[in-house]
Structures are given as structure tokens and as C-alpha cells.
Write a protein that holds these residues in place. Structure first.
Motif, PDB file in Angstrom:
ATOM      1  N   ASN A 152       0.762  -1.144   0.027  1.00  0.00           N
ATOM      2  CA  ASN A 152      -0.030   0.107   0.008  1.00  0.00           C
ATOM      3  C   ASN A 152       1.037   1.168  -0.097  1.00  0.00           C
ATOM      4  OD1 ASN A 152      -1.785   1.929   0.488  1.00  0.00           O
ATOM      5  ND2 ASN A 152      -2.904   1.180   1.833  1.00  0.00           N
ATOM      6  N   PRO A 153       1.022   1.842  -1.370  1.00  0.00           N
ATOM      7  CA  PRO A 153       1.930   3.028  -1.286  1.00  0.00           C
ATOM      8  C   PRO A 153       1.581   4.130  -0.441  1.00  0.00           C
ATOM      9  CG  PRO A 153       0.708   2.695  -3.265  1.00  0.00           C
ATOM     10  CD  PRO A 153       0.324   1.618  -2.420  1.00  0.00           C
ATOM     11  N   ARG A 154       0.198   4.285  -0.443  1.00  0.00           N
ATOM     12  CA  ARG A 154      -0.296   5.492   0.389  1.00  0.00           C
ATOM     13  C   ARG A 154       0.033   5.350   1.841  1.00  0.00           C
ATOM     14  NH1 ARG A 154      -3.969   8.769  -1.861  1.00  0.00           N
ATOM     15  NH2 ARG A 154      -4.558   8.273  -3.978  1.00  0.00           N
ATOM     16  N   LYS A 155       0.057   4.230   2.280  1.00  0.00           N
ATOM     17  CA  LYS A 155       0.601   3.952   3.701  1.00  0.00           C
ATOM     18  C   LYS A 155       1.835   4.387   4.059  1.00  0.00           C
ATOM     19  CE  LYS A 155       0.209   0.699   7.355  1.00  0.00           C
ATOM     20  NZ  LYS A 155       1.009  -0.319   7.685  1.00  0.00           N
ATOM     21  N   ALA A 156       2.634   3.829   3.069  1.00  0.00           N
ATOM     22  CA  ALA A 156       4.223   4.085   3.293  1.00  0.00           C
ATOM     23  C   ALA A 156       4.317   5.599   3.190  1.00  0.00           C
ATOM     24  CB  ALA A 156       4.744   3.284   2.027  1.00  0.00           C
ATOM     25  N   GLN A 157       3.585   6.193   1.859  1.00  0.00           N
ATOM     26  CA  GLN A 157       3.771   7.494   2.002  1.00  0.00           C
ATOM     27  C   GLN A 157       3.567   8.395   3.385  1.00  0.00           C
ATOM     28  OE1 GLN A 157       4.721   8.226  -1.538  1.00  0.00           O
ATOM     29  NE2 GLN A 157       5.418  10.213  -0.632  1.00  0.00           N
ATOM     30  N   ALA A 158       2.432   8.052   3.678  1.00  0.00           N
ATOM     31  CA  ALA A 158       1.979   8.685   5.044  1.00  0.00           C
ATOM     32  C   ALA A 158       3.085   8.438   5.958  1.00  0.00           C
ATOM     33  CB  ALA A 158       0.659   8.167   5.216  1.00  0.00           C
ATOM     34  N   GLU A 159       3.520   7.325   6.119  1.00  0.00           N
ATOM     35  CA  GLU A 159       4.273   7.097   7.126  1.00  0.00           C
ATOM     36  C   GLU A 159       5.721   8.071   6.935  1.00  0.00           C
ATOM     37  OE1 GLU A 159       5.573   3.169   7.031  1.00  0.00           O
ATOM     38  OE2 GLU A 159       3.607   2.442   8.179  1.00  0.00           O
ATOM     39  N   LEU A 160       5.973   8.002   5.701  1.00  0.00           N
ATOM     40  CA  LEU A 160       7.087   8.675   5.427  1.00  0.00           C
ATOM     41  C   LEU A 160       7.010  10.206   5.512  1.00  0.00           C
ATOM     42  CD1 LEU A 160       9.777   8.018   3.837  1.00  0.00           C
ATOM     43  CD2 LEU A 160       8.525   9.107   1.901  1.00  0.00           C
ATOM     44  N   SER A 161       6.026  10.997   5.216  1.00  0.00           N
ATOM     45  CA  SER A 161       5.532  12.381   5.599  1.00  0.00           C
ATOM     46  C   SER A 161       5.200  12.712   6.815  1.00  0.00           C
ATOM     47  CB  SER A 161       4.557  12.704   4.508  1.00  0.00           C
ATOM     48  OG  SER A 161       3.463  12.136   4.854  1.00  0.00           O
ATOM     49  N   SER A 162       4.735  11.767   7.704  1.00  0.00           N
ATOM     50  CA  SER A 162       4.346  12.263   8.961  1.00  0.00           C
ATOM     51  C   SER A 162       5.366  12.314   9.817  1.00  0.00           C
ATOM     52  CB  SER A 162       3.270  11.246   9.324  1.00  0.00           C
ATOM     53  OG  SER A 162       3.831   9.972   9.750  1.00  0.00           O
ATOM     54  N   SER A 163       6.476  11.283   9.397  1.00  0.00           N
ATOM     55  CA  SER A 163       7.789  11.213  10.396  1.00  0.00           C
ATOM     56  C   SER A 163       8.595  12.343  10.412  1.00  0.00           C
ATOM     57  CB  SER A 163       8.259   9.809  10.259  1.00  0.00           C
ATOM     58  OG  SER A 163       8.542   9.720   9.040  1.00  0.00           O
ATOM     59  N   SER A 164       8.619  13.166   9.619  1.00  0.00           N
ATOM     60  CA  SER A 164       9.768  13.983   9.329  1.00  0.00           C
ATOM     61  C   SER A 164      10.029  15.058  10.537  1.00  0.00           C
ATOM     62  CB  SER A 164       9.713  14.765   8.125  1.00  0.00           C
ATOM     63  OG  SER A 164       8.683  15.730   8.091  1.00  0.00           O
ATOM     64  N   THR A 165       8.801  15.142  11.409  1.00  0.00           N
ATOM     65  CA  THR A 165       9.205  16.104  12.546  1.00  0.00           C
ATOM     66  C   THR A 165       8.990  15.199  13.671  1.00  0.00           C
ATOM     67  OG1 THR A 165       7.017  16.875  12.702  1.00  0.00           O
ATOM     68  CG2 THR A 165       8.758  18.129  11.524  1.00  0.00           C
ATOM     69  N   ALA A 166       8.747  13.851  13.489  1.00  0.00           N
ATOM     70  CA  ALA A 166       8.604  12.913  14.832  1.00  0.00           C
ATOM     71  C   ALA A 166       9.504  13.312  15.496  1.00  0.00           C
ATOM     72  CB  ALA A 166       8.591  11.505  14.223  1.00  0.00           C
ATOM     73  N   ALA A 167      10.814  13.432  15.580  1.00  0.00           N
ATOM     74  CA  ALA A 167      11.596  13.534  16.718  1.00  0.00           C
ATOM     75  C   ALA A 167      11.437  14.820  17.404  1.00  0.00           C
ATOM     76  CB  ALA A 167      13.029  13.635  16.135  1.00  0.00           C
ATOM     77  N   LEU A 168      11.221  15.798  16.665  1.00  0.00           N
ATOM     78  CA  LEU A 168      10.771  17.153  17.458  1.00  0.00           C
ATOM     79  C   LEU A 168       9.503  16.902  18.186  1.00  0.00           C
ATOM     80  CD1 LEU A 168      11.202  20.333  17.897  1.00  0.00           C
ATOM     81  CD2 LEU A 168       9.740  20.668  15.758  1.00  0.00           C
ATOM     82  N   ASP A 169       8.368  16.260  17.721  1.00  0.00           N
ATOM     83  CA  ASP A 169       7.172  15.997  18.285  1.00  0.00           C
ATOM     84  C   ASP A 169       7.193  15.383  19.626  1.00  0.00           C
ATOM     85  OD1 ASP A 169       5.965  17.511  16.456  1.00  0.00           O
ATOM     86  OD2 ASP A 169       5.350  15.553  15.407  1.00  0.00           O
ATOM     87  N   ALA A 170       8.344  14.413  19.604  1.00  0.00           N
ATOM     88  CA  ALA A 170       8.607  13.407  20.646  1.00  0.00           C
ATOM     89  C   ALA A 170       9.078  14.476  21.693  1.00  0.00           C
ATOM     90  CB  ALA A 170       9.322  12.210  20.415  1.00  0.00           C
ATOM     91  N   PHE A 171      10.075  15.209  21.410  1.00  0.00           N
ATOM     92  CA  PHE A 171      10.779  16.105  22.263  1.00  0.00           C
ATOM     93  C   PHE A 171       9.845  17.030  22.908  1.00  0.00           C
ATOM     94  CE2 PHE A 171      12.780  20.170  23.240  1.00  0.00           C
ATOM     95  CZ  PHE A 171      14.061  19.686  23.918  1.00  0.00           C
ATOM     96  N   LEU A 172       9.040  17.585  22.009  1.00  0.00           N
ATOM     97  CA  LEU A 172       8.002  18.626  22.715  1.00  0.00           C
ATOM     98  C   LEU A 172       6.978  17.911  23.738  1.00  0.00           C
ATOM     99  CD1 LEU A 172       7.339  20.990  19.456  1.00  0.00           C
ATOM    100  CD2 LEU A 172       8.297  21.675  21.552  1.00  0.00           C
ATOM    101  N   ASP A 173       6.689  16.727  23.375  1.00  0.00           N
ATOM    102  CA  ASP A 173       5.679  16.003  24.162  1.00  0.00           C
ATOM    103  C   ASP A 173       6.037  16.119  25.595  1.00  0.00           C
ATOM    104  OD1 ASP A 173       3.776  15.895  22.114  1.00  0.00           O
ATOM    105  OD2 ASP A 173       4.480  13.821  21.600  1.00  0.00           O
ATOM    106  N   THR A 174       7.396  16.017  25.818  1.00  0.00           N
ATOM    107  CA  THR A 174       7.751  15.828  27.139  1.00  0.00           C
ATOM    108  C   THR A 174       7.991  17.278  27.866  1.00  0.00           C
ATOM    109  OG1 THR A 174      10.207  16.129  26.517  1.00  0.00           O
ATOM    110  CG2 THR A 174       9.158  13.923  26.564  1.00  0.00           C
TER     111      THR A 174
END
Lengths: 304, 516
Positions: free
Chosen positions: B8-30
């Protein structure tokens, strides 16, 4: 998903002179809710409106990376692209500021420049042809063409997993009483056919047309029925300002409501909107203090 | 068997795009309220945080930004077109991301009234209003620095080149450390190496006790390999968040530095900015460090000292531009009306185009039109390079190489995401998905092969009597300690934890049998 907002602003001198007349005191209307009745009907000058419009356009750019704005102005018998200016006439004299986000600054100064150009043309005209109706059909045709040129090169570049950009076309006609008669004269000149062609094109392209009519009911003007129809056919919103401030909120409600949220049937839609607007306190518009406000005023005094 | 979620390319695409600031989001969450109060003083930060929220939150915030009253739950329900009697949790759920960023507080009961409300954070409200009207005073979008004719004035392409070269040299250093036969690379600055070490992307494996870690003997870790395959924006945010945590670990608040990152994200390439806005010593230090990652370019004055202005490179101006691939696509379409008035991240254009060089055929053959050493080294991690021309690398995805990459900690998802994000425009002309299903599935199957064997400690019991074997098997099942039963050879494998119990049981059974 980035979206493109194409805006057509009516700059007809007659309608704005009508709007800027302070309303005579109205007998209180018992049907109004107490919150609304608290704020008195007020006039709206062009510069007040433009400052609020700029804030709204900035908010549109702010809400998503890649959002775009195109603004057309219509006046008596002519229409003009206000923003973005064609690259040949662009002169960026304003220097960047540390407190303004660069895309906002480009939008603000570009639109200002476009308005100035249009106003100076009005000055040259010296009242000739002032009785002509705003060239709405011309502007809508241009807007639809602009949308086509913007959409098609984009979709060919973007991978197929991304659906085409969502496009909207918003109208802010402020048709005054004298103009509503002229509106009928459009009919005889075939303007109605032109308008309906635009509406069908928009309908086919799934482009909603939102309409915000500025003259409130106390100006005794009749609502623009064809634009109501246009909004209805294209699944857009039709709104009439109640003349009690809060134009910015009207802009936010009418644009955002069906663009960012899953669409639903329009009765619900309107119910939600009227609920919100009726419960919303008048805006703190004094907060919006643009540093260029004085310039707007000088500009207006130049225009007829 | 084809598993549908693989292809499912859409799913992979979504994972790809949503994760670009994942590190920042995790940091801000704390982070706590006070941290947010600090960063929301910057208008640029307010704008960037707003744009990272889900669409529905952005919409709610922009709708209520001009209101001077707390947001009522009834208004929210009307706005979201919910039934007025729908449960409160539904509304609370929608604004949860904004609550996490401390823009709203959790909905609470209104005093003396029915219904719930939540106030909007005042600092944020002021910041965003100022951002929209341009009436702030903090110069958070960067104070332009007027250049004199003698000052150095790099062009956009020079800045992009500087940013790419500096950033890629760090990545090359990482890749090279993991190869048996590394290629000559420049050693990054010590501060960079220290960060790579503290983030766990590189480690000195020769010193296992961790005391005498030498920065020069470090090799890449499996985390580092995973890092290499991420897209550029994800990598940048990961490094920046590592940088923030390293500041925090020294007991200094990282909030001014995060505001600085957001300011950089709102700046324009080729514009010179003054250093005077950034008065905080940690900010100045950070600007110094950012140059060694290629995020900013600071020319040297003729006397040799660093100039008091800088240019952001495309790496920093694209930091907050959402999905970089998309903004690149938007930028490449040069149309008359497109210029000037939009919020796209400027400057990703040429850099992103170079990244689309890879053609993958259904026979696992890869043609990569690149001469970039770094890209070739990364490709070499999971493919068998057969031929290398000046601008073309031809090779094959094969089991041995992919498995070797997986041994290093790279997952099938990462390889797929890499292949997808680097796919040549030609690949888009065939109907989606971009990567052929068979290849995607095969990669997943190879990944699964790794987990085919599982080692577990166990105790073996061998029986001669079939009855005793069956009784013991039932007993072991009762203890939930049976790992494997081989009825043919009358063998039982049980969990060591139940060994004693089974032993006692067998002894008891035997005694019973003898007694009879």
C-alpha cells in the motif's frame, strides 16, 4: 494539502461610498439576540476592510505551507489582477522586516501596490462609466483561467498519490442598491449567460464559490440573487454581513468551514455558521493596527 | 502469500511524510508549560507550531484567535458540526494535539454555568496575532542585515552547495566509518563528532567500558545506519533534537535555541540576517555550531573574524516546510502567478530534483543516475553494485546484500521508503504503486526471514513410556511452560522456570507406577 484561494473583491466606488456612510440609528430589532444587539451597526470603510482582509489572507497562508492567494479586483466595467502582480510591473521597494513573515509581507505589499494601481486608474476616469456594473463576469472568467493554469502544471509534476489541489473562489461583491438595477441590465447584455457559464465551469471543476455580500440589510439593498444561486450550485457559502463589525470572523467562517472539514449538507452548514456568528462577540478590530494604515487613508482620499 | 498492507504505497507515503518532525514532536511532548511560554514569545515559533498541528486544530485556533473569551465546548461542537449533545470526549479528542502543545488547557467546567470551556494560552495568542498582523517587536523572523558593497554576498546556488556539501560530508564520514574500505573523508568538527557520539549514531566499539571513548575511532551504529536512510528533513530534525537534549543535559534551558530553529525555518534564502537579534549566549553558541552542520553560512570578515551577519541555507529555510517533497514539486512549477506570494519553503527546488535518480525494475535491477559518493555508499549498503559509470550506477537488489543491511539494523520499511523517495520521475509514469508489489513483498519477506529462527533456553525431558510422556505434557501445559513436544521421539521441551515442578511431577508419577 495546500490550497489556492482566489478572491474577487468588489472595489466599485459607489458601493464603497454607500458602505462608508455611518448608518442612521435603527429601531432596536427584538428578533436579534442580546449579544448581537449590544454591538451597534457601523460603517465600513475600504481601508478598514482591506486591513481585515489582509489578516484573513495571512491566516490562509499561515494555516498551511504551500497555500496560495490570488486576488482580483473589480470596479465599474473592469477587472484587474491585484495580486500577485505580473513580474514585469513588480517593484519591491519595501524592505523585509524582522517582525513580518516574508510571505505575509510580500502579500501585503503586493496587494497594496495592486490596489494603488487600480485606484489611480479610477482617478483618471473622472467618474466616466461609473454607472456600469462591476465586471464580475470578466473577473470570474480570469479567475477560472488562472485556476486552470495553476492546477494543470501542478498535477503533472506531483506524484499521482497526491490528489489535485483544492481550489476555491471567493467573491466579495458589495452590490449597492443603485447597482442592483444595473445588475438587471447585465441580463439584457448577456451578462447573466456569462455568469452562469462561469458557475457551471466552477461546478464542473468542483470549485466552490463562496459569496460574502457586504451591504447589510439596513442599507435597503436587495441581495444579489444570482450570486446566491452561484454559491448554491457550486456548494459554496452565501453570507450577508449584518453590519455590526466582525468582518474578519465572517471571512474565517465562510472560507474555512467547508474547506478544512469533511463536507456535509448545506442546511447543517448554515445552521453551524449562524450559530457561531450569532454567539461571537464583535471583534477586537482595534488590535489590528497595521503600520501602513495611514497610507491607506491617503490613498482613499485620492480616490473619487 | 501477498499481504495487502505491504503494497500500500499510500500508507508508506503517509508514514514517510508524517515522520519528518517525529523527533521534534517527541521532544516537545515531554516539555512543561513554562517551556512553551518561553518559546511562544517568538512569533516564528507560534507560526511553526501552528503549522505542525493537525488541520482541525489549526482551523479551530485560527477561528478563535481573535476572540477574547475562553473557547466554549458548545462553540467547538458547532464549529466542528457535531451534535450539541455529543459527548465532550469527542471535542476534547479533536483539540488534544493543541492541548499537548499547551495552546489550550484541558476543557473544564465553566463557573456558575453549564458547559465546559478552555482558555487559549495568552502568550501563544499574542504571538500568533502578532505574526498575522506583523505587529510583533521581537524580530523573530530575523532582522535583515543591510550589506555594504564590500560584504560577501553568496548566491542561492552557492548557499545550497555549501549546505549540501557540509551536511553530506558528515553523512559521508558516518558511512565511511562503517565500510571495510572507507573512502577519504574530511573529519567533521569536534562538536559534531561529540553530538554524533552522544546521540548514539556513532560509537567507539573498541572501548567497551565507555570511559576512554575516542572521537576519532568511532564507527557507525545500527541506529546510525537507520539515520542514513531517512529523508533529509527527518535527519535534520533528529540532529537538532539531539542538539537540544545535549543542551538540556548541561542544565541549560534549550527553549531559546528551539526558538532560534523556528526563526531559521521562517527565514528566506539569500537574505542576510543580523546576529543582534540573538542575544542569548546559548543562541550564539548554537549559531556557531549550526554552521558546522551547514544550516547557516557565516562569511568571514577580511580580518579573519566571523562576520556579525549570516545567511541561512536551504537546509534551515526548509526546516518547517512540511512535506519537503511536496513543496519541491510546488516550487518547480514556475508560473507567472506563483512567484512571490506564497508560503512554500523556498529553496528546496534544485536539491530535491537531484534526489530523484533511481529506477527500479521488476527484475530487482536498479539504475541509479548519480555520481554522488554519499548516495552510492548508501546504495551499497543494500544492493550489489555491478557497474559504475560516471553518472550511472547499475546493480541488483539481492538477498545477500539486503540481509547484510538488515543485520546492520536497517528495516525493510526503511529501504522501501528510501527507494520510493528517490524514485526517478520516469517511475511515476507507470500506474501506482511506484515500486512494484513483488519487490516490496520480497523485501518484507527477507526482513521476516531474520525472525524465522528464535532461540530460547529450555529443558529437555526424554521419556520411555508413552503414558508418562502424555501425562507430563498435559502437566507442562497446565503450568504454561511447554515450549515444544515431539511425540514421535517422546521428547518434551519446557521452560526452565517450570523445570523443578515438572521434575517433581515425573518423580511422583514414577513412584506411583512403581508402587502399583
Amino acid at each position: 494539502m495546500p490550497s489556492l484561494l482566489i478572491l474577487i473583491v468588489d472595489l466599485h466606488p459607489l458601493s464603497w461610498s454607500l458602505l462608508s456612510i455611518p448608518p442612521s440609528p435603527q429601531p432596536s430589532d427584538p428578533t436579534l439576540s442580546p449579544i448581537i444587539a449590544k454591538s451597534l451597526p457601523s460603517s465600513l470603510t475600504l481601508e478598514e476592510f482591506i486591513t481585515q482582509l489582509l489578516v484573513f489572507l495571512n491566516a490562509h497562508l499561515a494555516s498551511q505551507w504551500g497555500n496560495r492567494v490570488v486576488v482580483y479586483g473589480v470596479s465599474a466595467g473592469k477587472s484587474r489582477l491585484l495580486f500577485p502582480a505580473p513580474s514585469t510591473t513588480r517593484d519591491d521597494t519595501n524592505t523585509p522586516s524582522g517582525n513580518v513573515y516574508e510571505p505575509f509581507r510580500l502579500l501585503d505589499s503586493g496587494l497594496e501596490q495592486g490596489l494603488r494601481g487600480m485606484m489611480s486608474e479610477e482617478g483618471v476616469r473622472e467618474g466616466k462609466g461609473l454607472n456600469e456594473p462591476p465586471a464580475l463576469v470578466a473577473a470570474m472568467t480570469k479567475a477560472l483561467c488562472c485556476e486552470l493554469t495553476l492546477i494543470f502544471p501542478l498535477t503533472s509534476h506531483i506524484p499521482s498519490s497526491i490528489s489535485p489541489l483544492e481550489i476555491s473562489l471567493i467573491n466579495f461583491p458589495s452590490l449597492a442598491s443603485s447597482l442592483s438595477l444595473l445588475f438587471h441590465s447585465i441580463l439584457t447584455k448577456g451578462g447573466y449567460v456569462g455568469l452562469m457559464n462561469c458557475v457551471f465551469a466552477a461546478q464542473k471543476g468542483k470549485i466552490p464559490i463562496d459569496v460574502l455580500t457586504l451591504p447589510p440589510s439596513y442599507t435597503q439593498t436587495s441581495p444579489p440573487i444570482f450570486l446566491q444561486q452561484a454559491a448554491h450550485l457550486t456548494g459554496g457559502m452565501y453570507w450577508r454581513w449584518n453590519g455590526r463589525g466582525g468582518v474578519l470572523q465572517y471571512l474565517h467562517v465562510s472560507y474555512n468551514l467547508h474547506h478544512n472539514l469533511p463536507s456535509s449538507s448545506s442546511p447543517m452548514h448554515n445552521a453551524a455558521c449562524s450559530y457561531l456568528l450569532h454567539h461571537f462577540p464583535p471583534l477586537v478590530s482595534h488590535y489590528i493596527s497595521f503600520h501602513r494604515k495611514e497610507e491607506w487613508q491617503t490613498e482613499r482620499s485620492e480616490s473619487p | 502469500m501477498v499481504q495487502p498492507n505491504f503494497s500500500n504505497p499510500r500508507k508508506a507515503q503517509a508514514e514517510l511524510s508524517s515522520s519528518s518532525t517525529a523527533a521534534l514532536d517527541a521532544f516537545l511532548d515531554t516539555q512543561h508549560q513554562s517551556y512553551y511560554e518561553e518559546i511562544y514569545k517568538s512569533e516564528a515559533a507560534c507560526l511553526c507550531i501552528l503549522r505542525q498541528l493537525p488541520e482541525i486544530c489549526r482551523y479551530i485556533i485560527l477561528h478563535f484567535i481573535w476572540s477574547h473569551q475562553p473557547v466554549k465546548s458548545s462553540d467547538l461542537k458547532a464549529l466542528l458540526r457535531m451534535d450539541q449533545f455529543s459527548p465532550l470526549s469527542q471535542v476534547a479528542n479533536d483539540i488534544q494535539p493543541a492541548i499537548k502543545r499547551k495552546i489550550f488547557q484541558p476543557l473544564e467546567l465553566q463557573q456558575g454555568k453549564r458547559g465546559h470551556h478552555t482558555p487559549m494560552n495568552d502568550v501563544f495568542k499574542r504571538g500568533l496575532r502578532n505574526a498575522l498582523t506583523g505587529s510583533g517587536t521581537s524580530n523573530s523572523f530575523g532582522l535583515p542585515y543591510p550589506l555594504s558593497p564590500t560584504d560577501e554576498y553568496p548566491s542561492e546556488s552557492q548557499l545550497i552547495q555549501f549546505g549540501d556539501r557540509t551536511w553530506e560530508s558528515i553523512l559521508k564520514y558516518m558511512v565511511s566509518s562503517g565500510l571495510d574500505r572507507g573512502f577519504p573523508v574530511a573529519r567533521p568538527e569536534t562538536s559534531v563528532l561529540r553530538l554524533l557520539h552522544s546521540s548514539g549514531l556513532m560509537a567507539d566499539l573498541s572501548e567497551s567500558n565507555g570511559r576512554q571513548q575516542s572521537l576519532d575511532r568511532m564507527t557507525i551504529t545500527s541506529q546510525g545506519f537507520q539515520f542514513l536512510l531517512e529523508d533529509r528533513q527527518t535527519q535534520l530534525w533528529q540532529i537538532l533534537v539531539f542538539y537540544l537534549t545535549s543542551i538540556e543535559s548541561r542544565g541549560i534551558s534549550s527553549a531559546p535555541v528551539l526558538s532560534l530553529f523556528f526563526s531559521l525555518g521562517c527565514m528566506q534564502i539569500t537574505q542576510s540576517y543580523s546576529l543582534s537579534t540573538f542575544s542569548n549566549p546559548t543562541q550564539l553558541q548554537a549559531l556557531d555550531d549550526l554552521q558546522s552542520y551547514g544550516l547557516i553560512y557565516r562569511p568571514a570578515t577580511p580580518s579573519g573574524a566571523k562576520a556579525d551577519y549570516f545567511f541561512p541555507t536551504h537546509l534551515s529555510t526548509s526546516l518547517c516546510s512540511g512535506n519537503s517533497a511536496l513543496s519541491a514539486a510546488l516550487n518547480t512549477t514556475e508560473i507567472d502567478t506563483s512567484h512571490g506570494g506564497t508560503g512554500t519553503g523556498v529553496g528546496m527546488g534544485s536539491g530535491e530534483d537531484d534526489k530523484k535518480f533511481l529506477i527500479l525494475e521488476t527484475n530487482y535491477k536498479i539504475y541509479a543516475y548519480t555520481n554522488n559518493e554519499l548516495e552510492i555508499a548508501i546504495l551499497n549498503l543494500f544492493m550489489d553494485i555491478k557497474v559504475q559509470y560516471r553518472n550511472l550506477v547499475v546493480g541488483k537488489l539481492d538477498r545477500a546484500h539486503v540481509k547484510a543491511a538488515m543485520e546492520k539494523g536497517i528495516s525493510a520499511y526503511q529501504i522501501i521508503a528510501y527507494l520510493q523517495s528517490h524514485a526517478h520521475p520516469q517511475m511515476y509514469s507507470s500506474p501506482p504503486p511506484i515500486l512494484h508489489t513483488t519487490i516490496v513483498d520480497q523485501l518484507h519477506l527477507w526482513d521476516k526471514e531474520r525472525n524465522r529462527l528464535r532461540t530460547e533456553e529450555s529443558e529437555m525431558f526424554e521419556f520411555f513410556s508413552k503414558d508418562l510422556y502424555e501425562d507430563t505434557e498435559a502437566e507442562a501445559k497446565r503450568y504454561d511452560g511447554l515450549l515444544l513436544a515431539v511425540p514421535k521421539d517422546k521428547l518434551l521441551f519446557v521452560n526452565p522456570s517450570v523445570k523443578d515442578a515438572i521434575k517433581d511431577f515425573v518423580k511422583g508419577q514414577q513412584r506411583q507406577l512403581r508402587g502399583m
